[in-house]
Design a protein around this motif. Structure first.
Motif, mmCIF file in Angstrom:
data_model
loop_
_atom_site.group_PDB
_atom_site.id
_atom_site.type_symbol
_atom_site.label_atom_id
_atom_site.label_comp_id
_atom_site.label_asym_id
_atom_site.label_seq_id
_atom_site.Cartn_x
_atom_site.Cartn_y
_atom_site.Cartn_z
ATOM 1 N N LEU A 1 2.074 -3.665 3.282
ATOM 2 C CA LEU A 1 1.989 -2.239 3.558
ATOM 3 C C LEU A 1 1.897 -1.610 2.298
ATOM 4 O O LEU A 1 0.983 -0.645 2.090
ATOM 5 N N GLU A 2 2.713 -1.843 1.553
ATOM 6 C CA GLU A 2 2.686 -1.419 -0.169
ATOM 7 C C GLU A 2 1.289 -1.358 -0.814
ATOM 8 O O GLU A 2 0.708 -0.543 -1.262
ATOM 9 N N LEU A 3 0.759 -2.721 -0.702
ATOM 10 C CA LEU A 3 -0.582 -2.736 -1.228
ATOM 11 C C LEU A 3 -1.640 -1.956 -0.574
ATOM 12 O O LEU A 3 -2.495 -1.347 -1.111
ATOM 13 N N TRP A 4 -1.557 -1.752 0.935
ATOM 14 C CA TRP A 4 -2.427 -1.200 1.409
ATOM 15 C C TRP A 4 -2.257 0.199 1.189
ATOM 16 O O TRP A 4 -3.382 1.060 1.059
ATOM 17 N N GLY A 5 -1.102 0.736 1.167
ATOM 18 C CA GLY A 5 -0.861 2.131 0.693
ATOM 19 C C GLY A 5 -1.430 2.604 -0.514
ATOM 20 O O GLY A 5 -2.017 3.617 -0.892
ATOM 21 N N LYS A 6 -1.649 1.462 -1.669
ATOM 22 C CA LYS A 6 -2.007 1.823 -2.896
ATOM 23 C C LYS A 6 -3.665 1.904 -3.029
ATOM 24 O O LYS A 6 -3.906 2.402 -3.721
#
Length: 85
Positions: free
Chosen positions: A77-82
């Motif tokens: 999710l962190e990567l998706w958010g970035k």
């Protein structure tokens, strides 16, 4: 509700087995993580990438510290958010 396993090995190692510190970490986890998960869920529902990144980034190391495998989901999710895709 799915039962989640946790492991205090890393917390104990980090604290040199200081039980007061371990208790403080557990108390903080119990207090903060549900609120952050709620905020993360809302951000995902709103497709608010900035907030998804922020909350996932915040909870990921804590989940990993407690040996909770879903830290991998937080990392995704962190990567998706970035990303902007």
């Amino acid at each position: 509700m799915k039962k989640v396993s946790y492991d205090l090995t890393n917390v104990r190692a980090m604290s040199d087995n200081d039980s007061d510190f371990v208790n403080l970490m557990v108390h903080t986890f119990i207090k903060d993580i549900p609120r952050d998960l709620e905020r993360l869920a809302v951000a995902v529902g709103d497709l608010d990438r900035d907030k998804v990144h922020r909350y996932a980034h915040r909870i990921k190391p804590t989940l990993e510290l407690f040996g909770i495998e879903s830290f991998k989901h937080a990392a995704a999710l962190e990567l998706w958010g970035k990303s902007d895709v």
